[in-house]
Design a protein around this motif. Structure first.
Motif, PDB file in Angstrom:
ATOM      1  N   PHE A  80       0.876  -1.164   0.000  1.00  0.00           N
ATOM      2  CA  PHE A  80       0.000   0.000   0.000  1.00  0.00           C
ATOM      3  C   PHE A  80       0.912   1.212   0.000  1.00  0.00           C
ATOM      4  CE2 PHE A  80       0.713  -1.158   4.377  1.00  0.00           C
ATOM      5  CZ  PHE A  80       0.928   0.040   5.040  1.00  0.00           C
ATOM      6  N   SER A  81       0.348   2.369  -0.368  1.00  0.00           N
ATOM      7  CA  SER A  81       1.228   3.512  -0.595  1.00  0.00           C
ATOM      8  C   SER A  81       0.673   4.796   0.006  1.00  0.00           C
ATOM      9  CB  SER A  81       1.408   3.717  -2.096  1.00  0.00           C
ATOM     10  OG  SER A  81       0.178   4.116  -2.661  1.00  0.00           O
ATOM     11  N   TYR A  82       1.599   5.736   0.171  1.00  0.00           N
ATOM     12  CA  TYR A  82       1.266   7.091   0.616  1.00  0.00           C
ATOM     13  C   TYR A  82       1.845   8.091  -0.359  1.00  0.00           C
ATOM     14  CZ  TYR A  82      -0.408   5.441   5.105  1.00  0.00           C
ATOM     15  OH  TYR A  82      -1.146   4.834   6.078  1.00  0.00           O
ATOM     16  N   LEU A  83       1.037   9.080  -0.713  1.00  0.00           N
ATOM     17  CA  LEU A  83       1.471  10.168  -1.579  1.00  0.00           C
ATOM     18  C   LEU A  83       2.329  11.142  -0.778  1.00  0.00           C
ATOM     19  CD1 LEU A  83       1.243  11.807  -4.258  1.00  0.00           C
ATOM     20  CD2 LEU A  83      -0.791  12.896  -3.244  1.00  0.00           C
ATOM     21  N   ILE A  84       3.454  11.534  -1.361  1.00  0.00           N
ATOM     22  CA  ILE A  84       4.275  12.604  -0.789  1.00  0.00           C
ATOM     23  C   ILE A  84       4.385  13.722  -1.827  1.00  0.00           C
ATOM     24  CG2 ILE A  84       5.522  11.103   0.807  1.00  0.00           C
ATOM     25  CD1 ILE A  84       7.871  11.160  -1.172  1.00  0.00           C
ATOM     26  N   ASP A  85       4.939  14.864  -1.424  1.00  0.00           N
ATOM     27  CA  ASP A  85       4.916  16.066  -2.253  1.00  0.00           C
ATOM     28  C   ASP A  85       5.846  16.070  -3.462  1.00  0.00           C
ATOM     29  OD1 ASP A  85       2.909  17.457  -0.919  1.00  0.00           O
ATOM     30  OD2 ASP A  85       4.314  18.245   0.560  1.00  0.00           O
ATOM     31  N   SER A  86       7.028  15.442  -3.355  1.00  0.00           N
ATOM     32  CA  SER A  86       7.999  15.645  -4.426  1.00  0.00           C
ATOM     33  C   SER A  86       9.108  14.602  -4.372  1.00  0.00           C
ATOM     34  CB  SER A  86       8.645  17.036  -4.270  1.00  0.00           C
ATOM     35  OG  SER A  86       9.391  17.080  -3.060  1.00  0.00           O
ATOM     36  N   VAL A  87       9.906  14.587  -5.427  1.00  0.00           N
ATOM     37  CA  VAL A  87      11.086  13.727  -5.467  1.00  0.00           C
ATOM     38  C   VAL A  87      12.074  14.149  -4.379  1.00  0.00           C
ATOM     39  CG1 VAL A  87      13.034  12.953  -6.872  1.00  0.00           C
ATOM     40  CG2 VAL A  87      10.798  13.291  -7.921  1.00  0.00           C
ATOM     41  N   CYS A 133       5.154   9.771  -5.704  1.00  0.00           N
ATOM     42  CA  CYS A 133       4.804  11.135  -6.094  1.00  0.00           C
ATOM     43  C   CYS A 133       4.786  11.214  -7.612  1.00  0.00           C
ATOM     44  CB  CYS A 133       5.787  12.156  -5.511  1.00  0.00           C
ATOM     45  SG  CYS A 133       7.474  12.024  -6.108  1.00  0.00           S
ATOM     46  N   ASP A 134       4.197  12.303  -8.104  1.00  0.00           N
ATOM     47  CA  ASP A 134       4.178  12.621  -9.536  1.00  0.00           C
ATOM     48  C   ASP A 134       3.486  11.573 -10.406  1.00  0.00           C
ATOM     49  OD1 ASP A 134       5.561  14.873  -8.781  1.00  0.00           O
ATOM     50  OD2 ASP A 134       7.495  14.193  -9.539  1.00  0.00           O
ATOM     51  N   MET A 135       2.373  11.016  -9.923  1.00  0.00           N
ATOM     52  CA  MET A 135       1.630  10.031 -10.713  1.00  0.00           C
ATOM     53  C   MET A 135       0.823  10.726 -11.813  1.00  0.00           C
ATOM     54  SD  MET A 135      -1.178   7.180  -9.526  1.00  0.00           S
ATOM     55  CE  MET A 135       0.020   6.155  -8.680  1.00  0.00           C
ATOM     56  N   THR A 136       0.735  10.082 -12.965  1.00  0.00           N
ATOM     57  CA  THR A 136      -0.092  10.564 -14.067  1.00  0.00           C
ATOM     58  C   THR A 136      -1.529  10.747 -13.588  1.00  0.00           C
ATOM     59  OG1 THR A 136       1.270   9.423 -15.694  1.00  0.00           O
ATOM     60  CG2 THR A 136      -0.989   9.947 -16.361  1.00  0.00           C
ATOM     61  N   GLN A 137      -2.139  11.832 -14.025  1.00  0.00           N
ATOM     62  CA  GLN A 137      -3.539  12.107 -13.709  1.00  0.00           C
ATOM     63  C   GLN A 137      -4.380  11.931 -14.981  1.00  0.00           C
ATOM     64  OE1 GLN A 137      -4.649  13.048 -10.355  1.00  0.00           O
ATOM     65  NE2 GLN A 137      -2.668  12.014 -10.221  1.00  0.00           N
ATOM     66  N   ILE A 138      -5.521  11.269 -14.835  1.00  0.00           N
ATOM     67  CA  ILE A 138      -6.421  11.018 -15.958  1.00  0.00           C
ATOM     68  C   ILE A 138      -7.798  11.526 -15.551  1.00  0.00           C
ATOM     69  CG2 ILE A 138      -7.433   9.274 -17.480  1.00  0.00           C
ATOM     70  CD1 ILE A 138      -5.032   7.439 -16.665  1.00  0.00           C
TER      71      ILE A 138
END
Length: 180
Positions: A80-87, A133-138
């Motif tokens: 499972f994952s967590y979104l973070i702000d940046s590289v 982070c930085d996942m493609t948005q659709i």
């Protein structure tokens, strides 16, 4: 000590017995949309605008040669994952994890499907946790057409392990060198 700074819970990857049956369930019953595939072994599904909030991975027919613990011989959660702000935040997270003595499993890398950066590590019970982070948005107006990626190193990591802070999993290296 520093701590990680997740923004929200992101996606999950489940190991499944029959990927076609599972895709049918998640699309026809739950109403998710297919974003992309990796061969016929993994599918990326979405309910919202993230490229994927659920991915399904086919259990291997013969799994004894896999070295990526835990050994996936049954259906269930892979990570499972967590979104973070940046590289940059991901790079800082490596230091935080190391300060806390946390085992890093794979990454920093950038997946093909979803184009997101990733870093995977173990929690105290051995569960895989991912920062991304930085996942493609659709969005709903997007003309996105699902793509079938080859099952190769570029679908796993576009940087071919150049940014990894730990050695890559042996079964992926074997695939990279053509042994599998």
């Amino acid at each position: 000590m520093n701590t990680l700074k997740p923004r929200r819970l992101g996606h999950m990857v489940l190991m499944v017995r029959d990927i076609q049956k599972s895709v049918k369930f998640y699309t026809e019953v739950l109403g998710l949309k297919v974003s992309d595939w990796i061969s016929d072994q993994m599918v990326f599904l979405r309910a919202g605008t993230d490229h994927h909030d659920l991915a399904l991975s086919q259990l291997p027919k013969d799994s004894p040669d896999l070295d990526d613990l835990p050994r996936y011989s049954r259906p269930g959660l892979e990570h499972f994952s967590y979104l973070i702000d940046s590289v940059e935040e991901m790079e800082r997270s490596v230091t935080v994890l190391q300060e806390h003595g946390v085992e890093i499993v794979r990454g920093i890398g950038r997946h093909g499907p979803g184009d997101n950066f990733f870093l995977v590590f173990k929690d105290p019970d051995g569960n895989n946790v991912e920062l991304y982070c930085d996942m493609t948005q659709i969005d709903e107006n997007s003309q996105h057409t699902p793509v079938v990626w080859e099952r190769n190193i570029e679908s796993f990591d576009q940087y071919r392990f150049e940014r990894f802070v730990v050695p890559p999993p042996a079964h992926v290296v074997a695939t990279k060198s053509g042994q599998k």
